[in-house]
Design an enzyme around this catalytic site. Sequence first.
Site, PDB file in Angstrom:
ATOM      1  N   GLU A 241       0.820  -1.218   0.000  1.00  0.00           N
ATOM      2  CA  GLU A 241       0.000   0.000   0.000  1.00  0.00           C
ATOM      3  C   GLU A 241       0.855   1.269   0.000  1.00  0.00           C
ATOM      4  O   GLU A 241       1.128   1.849   1.049  1.00  0.00           O
ATOM      5  CB  GLU A 241      -0.951   0.026   1.207  1.00  0.00           C
ATOM      6  CG  GLU A 241      -1.870   1.236   1.204  1.00  0.00           C
ATOM      7  CD  GLU A 241      -2.726   1.370   2.458  1.00  0.00           C
ATOM      8  OE1 GLU A 241      -3.590   2.265   2.478  1.00  0.00           O
ATOM      9  OE2 GLU A 241      -2.525   0.612   3.417  1.00  0.00           O
TER      10      GLU A 241
ATOM     11  N   LYS B 197      -2.814  -1.997  -2.792  1.00  0.00           N
ATOM     12  CA  LYS B 197      -3.838  -1.094  -2.282  1.00  0.00           C
ATOM     13  C   LYS B 197      -3.398   0.321  -2.622  1.00  0.00           C
ATOM     14  O   LYS B 197      -2.382   0.803  -2.104  1.00  0.00           O
ATOM     15  CB  LYS B 197      -4.034  -1.273  -0.774  1.00  0.00           C
ATOM     16  CG  LYS B 197      -5.146  -0.386  -0.208  1.00  0.00           C
ATOM     17  CD  LYS B 197      -5.541  -0.771   1.208  1.00  0.00           C
ATOM     18  CE  LYS B 197      -6.601   0.178   1.753  1.00  0.00           C
ATOM     19  NZ  LYS B 197      -7.115  -0.223   3.077  1.00  0.00           N
TER      20      LYS B 197
END
Length: 294
Positions: free
Chosen positions: A176, A213
């Site tokens: 992420e 993400k």
Amino acid sequence: MQQQQLEKMKNGKGFIAALDQSGGSTPKALAAYGIKEDAYSNEDEMFDLVHEMRTRIITSPAFDSNYILGAILFEQTMDREIEGMYTGDYLAEKKGIVPFLKVDKGLAEESDGVQLMKPIPDLKALLKRATERHIFGTKMRSVIKDANPEGIKAVVDQQFEIGKQIIAAGLVPIIEPEVDINSPEKEKCEELLKAEILRHLNSLNESELVMLKLTIPTVPNTYKELIEHPNVVRVVALSGGYSRDEANAKLKENDGLIASFSRALSQDLNVNQTDEEFNQALQQAVKSIYEASI
């Protein structure tokens, strides 16, 4: 179970619920839920209250595997129980929802327009415990604020270096590198980020699988190449401070991108709601995010 969960994450319809606020973000999460800081006098009481909140969400009939593919947990949530079962087991066995664990220890100070992750000194032991708790994958977050090539390279290098350790432990990492939605160079950041991620993905062997993400991009379908990459199980989007309606609208513009929302999922929930009110508010959130993700 692991293979079934991999298949669900790769091809299932739905989204990932992010229930992983920790440390400094916990008081904010509790305050948004209607619990002020004077309701607890120490960290243990604070984490007891946040576990009660998460338990209420997870056990709600609205928290349904027909809409929710996975849930990201904070370390303490993983180690606690719901109805006599470890949280990961409860999610997998009672709910049919794939459990993930947040493994990062927060963000370092900003340098070169980014915030790297702080060191994770106990990662090996944490991954071992996660495996014992039947966790499927992990999540770790960095932040990109400026279109600085060196900074963005450092973020992605760090993410994939730790990601390979997570893969070696038998788990699937969610990588992420969040681009700040308020960055004046957001689109340029996303171009640089995509190129760095592709460079790393193309160096993986076929058995090394990751998830990504990412902030919903300024230009729709910027991340299509990442979504279609053979080493990527799924690309999910963070809400990044957008309201749920705003995040859902932006998400719908991106083919194959699904949600992994935190604040946008829980923004209408309150400790003082009756169970009926709470479940109805959660159901409305779940269904709206699901519809934006398919």
